[in-house]
Design a protein around this motif. Structure first.
Motif, mmCIF file in Angstrom:
data_model
loop_
_atom_site.group_PDB
_atom_site.id
_atom_site.type_symbol
_atom_site.label_atom_id
_atom_site.label_comp_id
_atom_site.label_asym_id
_atom_site.label_seq_id
_atom_site.Cartn_x
_atom_site.Cartn_y
_atom_site.Cartn_z
ATOM 1 N N LEU A 260 -90.398 33.159 -3.866
ATOM 2 C CA LEU A 260 -90.027 33.118 -5.281
ATOM 3 C C LEU A 260 -88.970 34.164 -5.628
ATOM 4 N N HIS B 154 -87.795 20.551 -4.474
ATOM 5 C CA HIS B 154 -88.286 21.846 -3.987
ATOM 6 C C HIS B 154 -87.138 22.541 -3.280
ATOM 7 N N GLU C 122 -95.947 28.819 -7.106
ATOM 8 C CA GLU C 122 -94.599 29.315 -6.859
ATOM 9 C C GLU C 122 -93.552 28.343 -7.395
ATOM 10 N N SER C 123 -93.767 27.057 -7.149
ATOM 11 C CA SER C 123 -92.827 26.049 -7.631
ATOM 12 C C SER C 123 -92.818 25.990 -9.152
ATOM 13 N N SER D 153 -86.164 28.795 -14.259
ATOM 14 C CA SER D 153 -84.909 28.032 -14.322
ATOM 15 C C SER D 153 -84.692 27.443 -15.712
ATOM 16 N N LEU E 249 -86.546 28.416 -1.911
ATOM 17 C CA LEU E 249 -87.901 28.711 -2.377
ATOM 18 C C LEU E 249 -88.897 28.527 -1.237
ATOM 19 N N TYR F 99 -90.966 28.995 -10.486
ATOM 20 C CA TYR F 99 -89.517 28.888 -10.262
ATOM 21 C C TYR F 99 -88.858 27.982 -11.293
ATOM 22 N N ALA G 119 -85.569 33.102 -4.431
ATOM 23 C CA ALA G 119 -85.156 31.882 -5.139
ATOM 24 C C ALA G 119 -84.674 32.210 -6.547
ATOM 25 N N VAL G 120 -85.364 33.137 -7.226
ATOM 26 C CA VAL G 120 -84.929 33.542 -8.564
ATOM 27 C C VAL G 120 -83.610 34.313 -8.480
#
Length: 437
Positions: free
Chosen positions: A311, A302, A341-342, A349, A306, A345, A314-315
């Protein structure tokens, strides 16, 4: 996202709409034969031959309608789920044959498929296929005006194009020739103008009959939840094994070595201080490496950005580290739940990794927004295209992963590009955003 690429794709789809509808119309030919065969089997259903043939005839009909569902989804944009109730487990002998016969003949989707095969050759002719016929009729008008009219009359023939008679004097009558060209042009223009709307109408017609009923939707939902739960458990177990392996092979091994080095240092402090200082320096370096490996491991579970920033940021961090030139647009008024959200993400990725490895792209555009209770993420690249969900590709893995949250993934990747990957996950935004977008 690159608006020019999206606009180009939209116009390309509009230009090809009449031909897509025309090809859907051509499917009415095999539909007629399958319809006749299934009707024949139904006529024999009171006999042993009917019982024996019905499962195979149903399978043939389902294969054809499944092809319709795939093509309607691809060419009209209306996604149609498979509506069939699960078949009973296979049993050899007469008992298994009878169970399969009863299951398929009592499935409402079987009769909806049959009704589709009966009605579709007529419906498609006046919806999806109509623009294609208009364009072809317009092209025929050009042929008549330029060459075909004289050819027809040369051999003593007589014909009509719309309201214009093609007879002996046609080729010498400029007014009729010009009228033919005008009418032909109108047919072509009308064909291209109405094609997207006719495809949409045909898509809704297909979903009304080929889509699931409430009973089958409930059964399919139960089966989907069972499968996604099993996949989530498998994914969690695989992730735990990866973490254990990384700890065992990395940080744990370094910590064990540090313990042994510290033990050796205790014995060397009085006897050989210089050697002890050397070992202390090596132990300090090992501790730094172990800390770095633990941070990488935690980041893979994690990412801190993030958890801390959400989000969108993190992106953006992913985009900064990406080898392609990436542009990120975020329109989120809050944060999704942490599991969603995880999942979002790591899906982004994986898509970015695939784009860097396989697309041959130079730029990528990422758009995140929340609309009507759905987190919608679109990733577009300007690569060579040709990406599919077939086989065991990374995109299929993403689809399974977000399926745990009732998410869906769609890929539009014609050969030559661009590739547009869209994810939608149902969620609510629970807290204000912590950073500007």
């Amino acid at each position: 996202m690159n608006a020019e690429l999206v606009e180009e794709t939209r116009w390309r789809r509009r230009a090809s709409a009449p031909w897509r509808g025309f090809k859907l119309g051509l499917l009415g030919i095999p539909a007629v034969f399958v319809n006749v065969w299934f009707g024949t089997v139904l006529f024999l259903v009171t006999s042993f031959a009917g019982v024996l043939l019905l499962p195979g005839a149903t399978l043939l009909m389902r294969n054809l309608t499944n092809m319709y569902r795939d093509l309607i989804g691809r060419w009209t944009g209306v996604r149609i789920e498979r509506p069939y109730l699960p078949d009973p487990e296979f049993e050899p002998g007469m008992a298994g044959l009878l169970r399969r016969f009863v299951a398929r003949i009592s499935d409402p989707a079987t009769w909806r498929d049959y009704l589709w095969l009966v009605a579709d050759p007529i419906v498609v002719a006046f919806t999806a296929a109509l623009p294609g016929w208009c364009v072809l009729y317009g092209l025929w008008g050009y042929f008549v005006a330029g060459y075909g009219g004289g050819l027809i009359t040369k051999y003593g023939g007589s014909d009509w194009y719309a309201l214009i008679q093609v007879d002996d004097g046609y080729a010498r009558d400029a007014e009729r020739v010009v009228s033919t060209v005008v009418i032909a042009t109108l047919f072509i223009v009308v064909g291209f103008l109405i094609a997207p709307r006719m495809l949409a109408v045909y898509g809704r017609w297909g979903r009304s009959l080929l889509g699931p009923t409430e009973k089958s939707r409930l059964a399919l939902r139960v089966r989907q939840l069972t499968e996604t739960r099993s996949e989530a458990v498998d994914a969690s177990a695989a992730e735990l094994r990866r973490i254990e392996r990384d700890l065992h092979d990395g940080a744990q091994a370094r910590l064990v070595a540090m313990g042994m080095s510290l033990g050796a240092i205790e014995h060397l402090l009085d006897k050989d201080p210089a050697k002890a200082r050397t070992l202390l320096a090596e132990t300090r370096a090992s501790s730094a490496k172990a800390l770095h490996e633990l941070r990488d491991l935690v980041r893979g579970i994690h990412p801190p950005v993030l958890a801390d920033r959400g989000l969108g940021d993190a992106v953006r961090a992913l985009a900064l580290d990406h080898p392609l030139h990436a542009e990120v647009t975020v329109d989120l008024d809050g944060r999704p739940e942490p599991p969603v959200e995880s999942a979002a993400y790591f899906a982004v990725s994986e898509i970015l990794t695939n784009a860097a490895k396989h697309s041959g792209a130079g730029r990528v555009w990422i758009d995140l927004r929340h609309e009507r209770g759905m987190l919608r993420i679109t990733v577009t690249d300007d690569g060579r295209g040709g990406a599919t969900l077939a086989g065991g590709s990374g995109l299929r893995g993403i689809e399974r992963r977000i399926g745990t949250f009732d998410g869906v993934l769609a890929v539009n990747s014609p050969v030559g590009g661009p590739t547009i990957v869209t994810l939608e996950l149902p969620c609510a935004l629970s807290s204000p955003k912590t950073s500007p977008s």
